[in-house]
Design a protein around this motif. Structure first.
Motif, PDB file in Angstrom:
ATOM      1  N   LEU A  70      14.494   2.892  -9.345  1.00 26.23           N
ATOM      2  CA  LEU A  70      13.482   1.854  -9.235  1.00 26.23           C
ATOM      3  C   LEU A  70      13.033   1.360 -10.599  1.00 26.23           C
ATOM      4  N   LEU A  71      12.793   2.277 -11.519  1.00 24.73           N
ATOM      5  CA  LEU A  71      12.334   1.879 -12.850  1.00 24.73           C
ATOM      6  C   LEU A  71      13.422   1.124 -13.598  1.00 24.73           C
ATOM      7  N   GLU A  72      14.649   1.636 -13.564  1.00 23.61           N
ATOM      8  CA  GLU A  72      15.746   0.975 -14.287  1.00 23.61           C
ATOM      9  C   GLU A  72      16.030  -0.407 -13.713  1.00 23.61           C
ATOM     10  N   GLU A  73      16.111  -0.498 -12.393  1.00 29.26           N
ATOM     11  CA  GLU A  73      16.395  -1.792 -11.780  1.00 29.26           C
ATOM     12  C   GLU A  73      15.225  -2.756 -11.954  1.00 29.26           C
ATOM     13  N   GLY A  74      14.008  -2.233 -11.911  1.00 31.78           N
ATOM     14  CA  GLY A  74      12.850  -3.079 -12.128  1.00 31.78           C
ATOM     15  C   GLY A  74      12.862  -3.683 -13.525  1.00 31.78           C
ATOM     16  N   ARG A  75      13.147  -2.869 -14.518  1.00 33.48           N
ATOM     17  CA  ARG A  75      13.222  -3.382 -15.889  1.00 33.48           C
ATOM     18  C   ARG A  75      14.329  -4.411 -16.031  1.00 33.48           C
ATOM     19  N   ARG A  76      15.464  -4.135 -15.400  1.00 38.88           N
ATOM     20  CA  ARG A  76      16.586  -5.081 -15.490  1.00 38.88           C
ATOM     21  C   ARG A  76      16.243  -6.397 -14.806  1.00 38.88           C
ATOM     22  N   ARG A  77      15.688  -6.315 -13.604  1.00 37.92           N
ATOM     23  CA  ARG A  77      15.344  -7.529 -12.881  1.00 37.92           C
ATOM     24  C   ARG A  77      14.311  -8.360 -13.643  1.00 37.92           C
ATOM     25  N   ALA A  78      13.278  -7.713 -14.135  1.00 42.57           N
ATOM     26  CA  ALA A  78      12.242  -8.436 -14.867  1.00 42.57           C
ATOM     27  C   ALA A  78      12.798  -9.031 -16.154  1.00 42.57           C
ATOM     28  N   GLY A  79      13.679  -8.281 -16.836  1.00 40.89           N
ATOM     29  CA  GLY A  79      14.252  -8.763 -18.076  1.00 40.89           C
ATOM     30  C   GLY A  79      15.201  -9.924 -17.902  1.00 40.89           C
ATOM     31  N   ASP A  80      15.880  -9.969 -16.769  1.00 40.31           N
ATOM     32  CA  ASP A  80      16.850 -11.039 -16.517  1.00 40.31           C
ATOM     33  C   ASP A  80      16.207 -12.305 -15.968  1.00 40.31           C
ATOM     34  N   ALA A  81      14.967 -12.218 -15.517  1.00 44.26           N
ATOM     35  CA  ALA A  81      14.316 -13.356 -14.864  1.00 44.26           C
ATOM     36  C   ALA A  81      13.813 -14.359 -15.898  1.00 44.26           C
TER      37      ALA A  81
END
Length: 216
Positions: A70-81
């Motif tokens: 959850l933390l890794e994917e959350g950071r990735r999603r937020a960073g890519d947006a």
């Protein structure tokens, strides 16, 4: 043995994870034996020890693993947006997917976290705090009314409230229901859209509350 057939395309360790999560969620961590998990994936109970040292290790792998994901994917999603609003939208979409597709893991966290060893429990809590902080930061960027220092508690409370809303979804149907049967019969896409709108509405309401408190 339908469970074995359904899981046969997965690597053996992932098969064990899947069936352990299903059994723990259905019957409780203490109510499931190693032999039962082995039977569910078509190997002997002792054969599981080639992949995990025991039930405790399986539970830790599941709960620490989902917190890390959850933390890794959350950071990735937020960073890519693109922009804060896009980052929040991406975080909500990711957590909605988790709530709808990882029902067993949510139930495990609610019921079985106390059975983790203290070190593993602290690790889960640390990862969860990081995930919450990520959301709070993005929410405050997305809603200027929540960016003020005095509005930080409102933003934080809203994040926890949204988590409670989304994570309650798996409890709306019985353990044997399919995705399309959950949540009062709504199809998955319809439920995902509803949850997304409710989450966005909760944050908008929090921003309105912060604005009203600032004006008072």
């Amino acid at each position: 043995m339908p469970n074995v057939q359904a899981a046969s395309a997965l690597p053996r360790r992932d098969q064990i994870r899947k069936e352990a999560a299903r059994l723990f969620a259905a019957r409780g961590f203490l109510g499931v034996g190693v032999d039962e998990i082995g039977k569910a994936v078509g190997i002997s109970g002792p054969g599981l020890y080639r992949h995990f040292s025991g039930k405790d290790a399986m539970l830790a792998d599941l709960l620490v693993g989902i917190s890390e994901r959850l933390l890794e994917e959350g950071r990735r999603r937020a960073g890519d947006a693109a922009g804060a609003a896009g980052a929040l939208d991406a975080l909500i979409s990711g957590h909605v997917d988790f709530a709808l597709d990882d029902r067993d893991l949510i139930i495990l966290h609610d019921r079985e976290l106390l059975h983790l060893k203290e070190e593993d429990r602290r690790r889960v809590r640390r990862l969860q705090r990081g995930y919450v902080e990520l959301w709070v930061e993005v929410v405050r960027e997305a809603f200027p009314a929540l960016a003020k220092p005095e509005a930080e508690p409102v933003a934080r409370a809203a994040v926890h409230a949204v988590f409670g809303l989304l994570n309650s979804t798996p409890h709306s149907a019985g353990p044997q229901s399919t995705h399309s049967e959950r949540a009062a019969g709504l199809p998955r896409d319809g439920m995902a859209a509803l949850l997304h709108s409710l989450a966005q509405g909760a944050f908008a309401a929090a921003a309105t509350t912060a604005e009203a408190e600032a004006a008072a």
